[in-house]
Scaffold this motif. Structure first.
Motif, PDB file in Angstrom:
ATOM      1  N   TRP A 261       0.755  -1.179   0.042  1.00 10.35           N
ATOM      2  CA  TRP A 261      -0.175   0.076   0.061  1.00 10.35           C
ATOM      3  C   TRP A 261       0.810   1.219  -0.087  1.00 10.35           C
ATOM      4  CZ3 TRP A 261      -4.554   1.188  -1.220  1.00 10.35           C
ATOM      5  CH2 TRP A 261      -5.366   2.366  -1.019  1.00 10.35           C
TER       6      TRP A 261
ATOM      7  N   GLU B 260      -7.784   5.755  -0.652  1.00 15.53           N
ATOM      8  CA  GLU B 260      -7.795   6.170   0.960  1.00 15.53           C
ATOM      9  C   GLU B 260      -7.519   4.492   1.491  1.00 15.53           C
ATOM     10  OE1 GLU B 260     -11.344   7.809   2.150  1.00 15.53           O
ATOM     11  OE2 GLU B 260     -10.885   9.816   1.124  1.00 15.53           O
ATOM     12  N   ASP B 261      -8.208   3.377   1.027  1.00 14.37           N
ATOM     13  CA  ASP B 261      -7.801   2.217   1.218  1.00 14.37           C
ATOM     14  C   ASP B 261      -7.861   1.126   0.069  1.00 14.37           C
ATOM     15  OD1 ASP B 261     -10.589   1.304   0.938  1.00 14.37           O
ATOM     16  OD2 ASP B 261     -11.133   2.469   2.713  1.00 14.37           O
ATOM     17  N   TRP B 262      -7.841  -0.088   0.525  1.00 16.73           N
ATOM     18  CA  TRP B 262      -7.651  -1.000  -0.271  1.00 16.73           C
ATOM     19  C   TRP B 262      -9.087  -1.138  -1.458  1.00 16.73           C
ATOM     20  CZ3 TRP B 262      -3.518  -3.208  -2.420  1.00 16.73           C
ATOM     21  CH2 TRP B 262      -2.330  -3.317  -1.611  1.00 16.73           C
ATOM     22  N   ASP B 263     -10.084  -0.747  -0.762  1.00 17.87           N
ATOM     23  CA  ASP B 263     -11.349  -0.766  -1.540  1.00 17.87           C
ATOM     24  C   ASP B 263     -11.391   0.190  -2.546  1.00 17.87           C
ATOM     25  OD1 ASP B 263     -12.493  -2.760   0.224  1.00 17.87           O
ATOM     26  OD2 ASP B 263     -13.240  -1.410   1.393  1.00 17.87           O
TER      27      ASP B 263
END
Length: 470
Positions: free
Chosen positions: A37, A69-72
């Motif tokens: 990430w 903002e995140d893996w999604d």
């Protein structure tokens, strides 16, 4: 031959890269994911600020780095295709102000009259400030290769990973009597890797796959190598040249760059009866993507090198058969972000691996999308459905399946001596009709030789010329 000072300088770079790889291989899953990430965010920001190709791609898709903002949010990052890399000027593909330019040396001559020690050193372009880069091109199967820049750091990392895997394959006792059969096209990643390999391997053990098969066979018989690294298509031609002769001393064969089909595997086991066959999945754009587990019939993703996804035709994640998408975490010269251009189909293996590795795995690569065949009723077939069926047919020295029309397959056959052609044709039609559920017309043509496409050393076993399969 490299001078002692060159060997020492290169050895220091290899040791530095090995230290990094050894540490990476010890990481837990949370630490790997954090690394992925963190590196992804840096690469995306770098591409957004410095790389014209991505500036246009991001603008077209209304994407900005702060959307991650995140893996999604990974799917918000646009997919990159091979067409978007093809034919681009170098200035589009990396930030010239941030990197040095390292053009590929001239092609080495591996004739006995001219030793490979005469290979020129890389030429530097002055006025740059960071890593050296080498411009590489993927195979131009459509006539237009995809060109990218790779940093010298990423190439040493690639070499270090392969070195670490080699020690694994040899159970910590590396085999020194080796033979490397390599594509020495000056803009290939294999040429770049072979150049770095000269740090630890004598030039006399590096041979071009463009040399006549008879020369390669003669060399192998003269040294009886314990270890061979090559491409499946090269060793297939090699095995056919050897005929009934065997090389019993070979203990390990490393195969890369192409998928190993059942027919070639059978031939290699006849010629190298004592050799373990190991595969790695590599590409110009992604470096080392995956490697075969030594304990199970699966491939482990090199997750510190790449982020791998499997997506459907709409670009959404799938647990079934889908397109392999990669993000290269090792190279910022030309960032490779969510790249769909490898054209390979795969599916996830979700069960725990007997070897204990926590790396994500794929059960197998099920062929290139460009080699997928289409039956009369429109069903898509993996090329392995065809090659695994043909493996049962006797009397084949070589073969190739070509599809030019939907629902029609041409099988080109080079027959061995002593088997009646009518019997071979009958058996091919029998096994293939069963494999495709009688949903295709089959034509068998006997030919004296099956050659590689112009400009390539690879002889694909399955070719689809259907526009929809490209």
């Amino acid at each position: 031959m490299l001078a002692p000072a060159q060997i020492r300088a290169r050895g220091e770079k290899l040791h530095t890269a090995l230290d990094v790889v050894i540490e990476e291989r010890s990481w837990s899953t949370p630490k790997r994911r954090a690394h992925q990430w963190r590196t992804l965010k840096k690469l995306v920001q770098h591409a957004f600020e410095h790389v014209p190709l991505y500036q246009r791609l991001f603008a077209k898709n209304c994407f900005k780095p702060d959307m991650l903002e995140d893996w999604d949010d990974l799917q918000k990052l646009p997919l990159l295709t091979k067409d978007e890399l093809r034919g681009r000027p170098e200035a589009d593909l990396h930030s010239l102000s941030a990197t040095a330019s390292w053009s590929a040396p001239a092609l080495w001559s591996f004739s006995q009259a001219e030793a490979p020690s005469k290979a020129p050193e890389a030429r530097r372009t002055p006025g740059r400030s960071r890593d050296d880069v080498r411009w590489l091109a993927s195979s131009g199967s459509t006539g237009i290769p995809a060109k990218i820049a790779r940093s010298e750091t990423s190439l040493w990392h690639y070499m270090a990973w392969n070195t670490a895997l080699f020690f694994d394959w040899c159970d910590g006792q590396p085999l020194t009597n080796s033979l490397y059969l390599v594509d020495f096209a000056p803009d290939s990643i294999d040429f770049a890797a072979a150049d770095l390999l000269r740090t630890t391997v004598p030039d006399s053990r590096l041979f071009s796959v463009h040399d006549p098969v008879s020369k390669l066979t003669e060399k192998a018989l003269s040294i009886s190598p314990e270890f061979i690294s090559s491409y499946p298509s090269t060793l297939r031609a090699f095995a056919l040249e050897l005929g009934s002769r065997i090389i019993a001393q070979t203990k390990l064969i490393h195969l890369t760059s192409e998928m190993l089909d059942a027919h070639t595997r059978h031939l290699l086991r006849q010629v190298f009866p004592n050799a373990k066959l190991i595969e790695t999945y590599t590409s110009t754009e992604g470096g080392l993507v995956a490697f075969q587990c030594t304990h199970d019939a699966r491939w482990h993703i090199a997750e510190t090198n790449v982020i791998a996804e499997i997506v459907d035709e709409e670009g959404k994640p799938t647990e079934g058969l889908g397109n392999l998408v990669i993000t290269d975490l090792t190279n910022d010269a030309t960032p490779i972000l969510r790249y769909r251009g490898l054209g390979d189909l795969a599916r996830w293996e979700t069960s725990p691996c007997p070897c204990g590795s926590t790396l994500r795995s794929i059960r197998q690569l099920e062929g290139r999308s460009a080699a997928m065949l289409r039956t009369r009723s429109g069903v898509l077939l993996s090329p392995f459905v065809i090659t695994n069926a043909i493996e049962e047919v006797g009397g084949l020295a070589h073969y190739q399946v070509v599809q030019k029309l939907p629902g029609s397959f041409e099988v080109r056959v080079v027959a061995t001596h002593g088997t009646p052609p009518f019997q071979i044709e009958r058996d091919i039609k029998s096994v293939l009709s069963a494999a495709v559920a009688n949903d295709a017309d089959l034509i068998v043509n006997f030919v004296p030789k099956i050659a590689a496409p112009h400009g390539s050393h690879k002889v694909p076993l399955v070719i689809s010329e259907l526009p929809l399969a490209a």
